[in-house]
Design a protein around this motif. Structure first.
Motif, PDB file in Angstrom:
ATOM      1  N   ASN A 119      10.314  -2.461  -1.069  1.00 43.33           N
ATOM      2  CA  ASN A 119       9.969  -3.301  -2.219  1.00 43.33           C
ATOM      3  C   ASN A 119       8.558  -3.839  -2.049  1.00 43.33           C
ATOM      4  O   ASN A 119       8.346  -4.838  -1.362  1.00 43.33           O
ATOM      5  N   GLN A 120       7.577  -3.183  -2.637  1.00 43.90           N
ATOM      6  CA  GLN A 120       6.196  -3.634  -2.533  1.00 43.90           C
ATOM      7  C   GLN A 120       5.790  -4.337  -3.833  1.00 43.90           C
ATOM      8  O   GLN A 120       5.047  -3.820  -4.673  1.00 43.90           O
ATOM      9  N   THR A 121       6.316  -5.552  -3.999  1.00 49.06           N
ATOM     10  CA  THR A 121       5.987  -6.387  -5.150  1.00 49.06           C
ATOM     11  C   THR A 121       5.529  -7.748  -4.656  1.00 49.06           C
ATOM     12  O   THR A 121       5.858  -8.156  -3.531  1.00 49.06           O
ATOM     13  N   PHE A 122       4.774  -8.449  -5.487  1.00 53.21           N
ATOM     14  CA  PHE A 122       4.353  -9.811  -5.163  1.00 53.21           C
ATOM     15  C   PHE A 122       4.493 -10.652  -6.426  1.00 53.21           C
ATOM     16  O   PHE A 122       3.904 -10.350  -7.465  1.00 53.21           O
ATOM     17  N   THR A 123       5.320 -11.714  -6.346  1.00 56.54           N
ATOM     18  CA  THR A 123       5.581 -12.579  -7.492  1.00 56.54           C
ATOM     19  C   THR A 123       5.221 -14.012  -7.126  1.00 56.54           C
ATOM     20  O   THR A 123       5.668 -14.522  -6.097  1.00 56.54           O
ATOM     21  N   ASP A 149     -10.130   2.755  -4.770  1.00 55.71           N
ATOM     22  CA  ASP A 149      -9.482   2.594  -3.467  1.00 55.71           C
ATOM     23  C   ASP A 149      -7.965   2.503  -3.614  1.00 55.71           C
ATOM     24  O   ASP A 149      -7.289   1.892  -2.784  1.00 55.71           O
ATOM     25  N   ASN A 150      -7.423   3.128  -4.646  1.00 56.68           N
ATOM     26  CA  ASN A 150      -5.979   3.070  -4.899  1.00 56.68           C
ATOM     27  C   ASN A 150      -5.159   3.596  -3.725  1.00 56.68           C
ATOM     28  O   ASN A 150      -4.068   3.100  -3.455  1.00 56.68           O
ATOM     29  N   ALA A 151      -5.681   4.572  -3.012  1.00 62.02           N
ATOM     30  CA  ALA A 151      -4.931   5.165  -1.892  1.00 62.02           C
ATOM     31  C   ALA A 151      -4.629   4.142  -0.804  1.00 62.02           C
ATOM     32  O   ALA A 151      -3.658   4.305  -0.048  1.00 62.02           O
ATOM     33  N   ASN A 152      -5.445   3.079  -0.720  1.00 57.58           N
ATOM     34  CA  ASN A 152      -5.241   2.062   0.307  1.00 57.58           C
ATOM     35  C   ASN A 152      -4.599   0.794  -0.231  1.00 57.58           C
ATOM     36  O   ASN A 152      -4.523  -0.216   0.472  1.00 57.58           O
ATOM     37  N   THR A 153      -4.149   0.819  -1.482  1.00 57.02           N
ATOM     38  CA  THR A 153      -3.435  -0.310  -2.070  1.00 57.02           C
ATOM     39  C   THR A 153      -1.944  -0.116  -1.817  1.00 57.02           C
ATOM     40  O   THR A 153      -1.421   0.980  -1.993  1.00 57.02           O
ATOM     41  N   ILE A 154      -1.274  -1.174  -1.400  1.00 55.37           N
ATOM     42  CA  ILE A 154       0.137  -1.058  -1.024  1.00 55.37           C
ATOM     43  C   ILE A 154       1.058  -1.729  -2.039  1.00 55.37           C
ATOM     44  O   ILE A 154       2.054  -1.146  -2.462  1.00 55.37           O
ATOM     45  N   LYS A 208      -4.512  -6.371  -3.598  1.00 47.56           N
ATOM     46  CA  LYS A 208      -4.650  -5.055  -2.971  1.00 47.56           C
ATOM     47  C   LYS A 208      -4.689  -5.153  -1.446  1.00 47.56           C
ATOM     48  O   LYS A 208      -4.522  -4.134  -0.763  1.00 47.56           O
ATOM     49  N   GLU A 209      -4.910  -6.342  -0.914  1.00 49.11           N
ATOM     50  CA  GLU A 209      -4.913  -6.538   0.536  1.00 49.11           C
ATOM     51  C   GLU A 209      -3.559  -7.017   1.055  1.00 49.11           C
ATOM     52  O   GLU A 209      -3.358  -7.140   2.262  1.00 49.11           O
ATOM     53  N   LEU A 210      -2.638  -7.321   0.150  1.00 47.49           N
ATOM     54  CA  LEU A 210      -1.322  -7.815   0.556  1.00 47.49           C
ATOM     55  C   LEU A 210      -0.362  -6.654   0.806  1.00 47.49           C
ATOM     56  O   LEU A 210      -0.555  -5.543   0.320  1.00 47.49           O
ATOM     57  N   TYR A 211       0.689  -6.930   1.556  1.00 51.63           N
ATOM     58  CA  TYR A 211       1.758  -5.950   1.761  1.00 51.63           C
ATOM     59  C   TYR A 211       3.005  -6.682   2.234  1.00 51.63           C
ATOM     60  O   TYR A 211       2.933  -7.785   2.778  1.00 51.63           O
ATOM     61  N   ARG A 212       4.151  -6.077   1.999  1.00 48.59           N
ATOM     62  CA  ARG A 212       5.424  -6.659   2.420  1.00 48.59           C
ATOM     63  C   ARG A 212       5.985  -5.844   3.572  1.00 48.59           C
ATOM     64  O   ARG A 212       6.105  -4.614   3.465  1.00 48.59           O
TER      65      ARG A 212
END
Length: 543
Positions: free
Chosen positions: A37-41, A238-243, A535-539
């Motif tokens: 689940n790679q979401t941020f709310t 830089d979409n390839a490095n966005t999580i 784009k720098e965040l990740y779960r």
């Protein structure tokens, strides 16, 4: 009407595939296992007045614009400038000409290339009085050549000192050298906007399905007063490095409700309700944070010529300021590491040290006694004319509690009565800007990490100068600071003038206190402006 963009089958499959990969993948740099689940709310207090970067004037709108648009430069987790659309930047020897080389792979979400002309159009549009941007003054503040005349309508926008040398080269000409100019172009007002889209849709260009952006995310859904949803921009360079796949801002007007929904797992981030930081620190030690934030909380006093005569008396304004017990406010009411403020610019601003103003060195008993003397000298208070003032604030539990507390302090110390008026955010901004207030809650967050970002606020021609304070001596100091080898003494003199004239009542310097789900990583806790990039965040996956 609820407007939604429609995801085609191919896009949906791509999202599902990306989620499947994320479930098994590890972070490319840290090696941490990633959650599926790679979401941020996250929670916001009010509906966004605008998500147009050229029109935006508030912090939450800037956070959204930063996800969907990318300017010349970004900030790293410590707040240092790093490449954005521009990969190289340099200044001429005299500091008056800045050249930015743009990355050729930068694309708009519709696949069009991002070019220097997109920046030229955006800057001219922001400065153009026909656009009616509340942040047009920022282009002038940057000292872009002819900006003052363009903003005033005395020159056409095409005379602004910005031009495209070619598609990948932007040249900016300044009227004065500003050493911190690169920091200024991380601000949303300087972000590019798509000319052909704006010309096609007009003020509807920011609606889902119409909006085209160049950042890591695109607008996919917006329900006013409820939510705004952004999803990954497949054409971002830089979409390839966005999580993180999806970023959702939920409009929740009540801090306590935000906390309840965070505890229920509906939110990854929410503000700490006023006064609850100590309790929540014990209950959620791994999730709670208090970090410096370059924002100052103050009350603006209406000093326009047609204002309340009592408020035009500096003795009354100084008495009101002195009678505010800031230690009680930060220690007993807020209780999350805030710092009492007697000046405007935040004490954590890079290279800045607030001057010692008289009120800061007094005890509260001494402040109260002096406040009573000043009010009596002005003919008010005990034995004089009674005073009643209205405190206006935007709807929020914390703002209300502070207004109640400050009103009680004024009544107890000075015999001043207060009434309270709360307004919805956009209405509040309009009312304050139009001068239809006596005393209004205000806060200023640095647009760039330099003291002038605060102190320029009180110059005569700044449209965000809501008290409408005017002082030629103050203006001259701020103008002199632009080219000073060491502007600090000039800044301190300017602060001393504000402390003497009291067009504002500084109350406290912010810390940003919030709850963040411990599974969310990559948040820039050391960025004093609290400029975050999804784009720098990740779960990370649960252990």
């Amino acid at each position: 009407m609820t407007l939604r963009s429609t995801w085609g089958a191919a896009s949906l499959l791509a999202m599902l595939a990306a989620g499947a990969v994320a479930q098994q993948a590890t972070h490319p740099e840290t090696g941490e296992p990633l959650a599926g689940n790679q979401t941020f709310t996250y929670r916001v207090l009010d509906e966004f007045p605008t998500i147009d970067p050229g029109l935006n004037e508030d912090v939450e709108g800037s956070h959204v614009a930063r996800q969907m648009f990318e300017g010349l430069l970004n900030q790293d987790p410590q707040g240092n400038v790093i490449p954005g659309v521009a990969t190289e930047w340099s200044a001429s020897e005299d500091g008056l000409t800045w050249t930015f080389k743009l990355r050729p792979e930068a694309r708009w979400s519709n696949g069009d290339p991002v070019t220097a002309n997109d920046f030229v159009y955006a800057w001219r549009r922001a400065a153009d009085p026909n656009t009616a941007s509340q942040y047009s003054w920022y282009i002038e503040l940057m000292k872009v050549e002819n900006a003052g005349a363009v903003v005033a309508g005395e020159m056409p926008p095409d005379q602004l000192g910005v031009r495209a040398v070619d598609d990948q080269t932007l040249e900016v000409t300044l009227s004065q050298a500003i050493p911190y100019f690169p920091q200024m172009v991380t601000h949303t007002t300087t972000f590019p906007v798509p000319q052909k889209v704006i010309e096609e849709f007009g003020d509807q260009w920011t609606q889902p399905g119409n909006m085209v952006s160049n950042g890591a995310y695109v607008l996919s859904e917006r329900v006013p007063q409820e939510r705004l949803v952004m999803t990954r921009n497949e054409n971002y360079w830089d979409n390839a490095n966005t999580i993180v796949e999806t970023v959702t801002a939920l409009v929740i007007n009540d801090e306590s409700q935000g906390l309840t929904r965070w505890q229920a797992g509906e939110l990854d981030q929410t503000d700490v309700p006023i006064g609850q930081f100590p309790r929540l620190s014990e209950e959620f030690p791994e999730a709670i944070h208090a970090v410096p934030n370059l924002c100052s909380y103050y009350y603006a006093v209406n000093v326009r010529p047609d204002s309340d005569p009592a408020l035009l008396d500096v003795r009354v304004r100084e008495a009101l300021s002195l009678a505010i017990d800031r230690d009680v406010i930060v220690n007993a009411i807020l209780a999350a590491g805030q710092i009492p403020a007697y000046t405007l610019a935040h004490s954590a601003t890079a290279g800045y040290e607030p001057p010692e103003v008289p009120a800061a060195s007094m005890t509260q008993a001494e402040r109260n006694a002096r406040a009573q003397e000043l009010l009596a000298e002005a003919g008010y208070g005990e034995g004089g004319e009674p005073l009643t003032f209205e405190i206006m604030y935007n709807t929020d539990q914390a703002h209300q509690q502070l207004a109640v507390a400050i009103g009680q302090m004024w009544k107890q110390t000075l015999g001043v009565e207060t009434t309270l008026a709360n307004q919805e955010w956009q209405t509040f901004l309009d009312t304050r800007r139009d001068g239809n207030f006596q005393i209004a809650r205000a806060a200023w967050c640095a647009d760039y990490n330099e003291a002038s970002s605060f102190l320029d606020l009180m110059t005569t021609d700044n449209s965000a100068n809501d008290p409408r304070y005017e002082n030629p001596e103050y203006d001259a100091l701020m103008e002199e600071s632009r080219t000073a080898a060491d502007p600090l003494p000039l800044y301190q003199q300017a602060e001393a003038i504000l402390a003497r004239d009291v067009p504002i009542l500084p109350i406290y310097f912010y810390t940003e206190d919030f709850l963040l789900d411990p599974s969310i990583k990559g948040y820039p806790f050391e960025n004093a402006q609290e400029n975050w990039y999804a784009k720098e965040l990740y779960r990370v996956a649960e252990e």
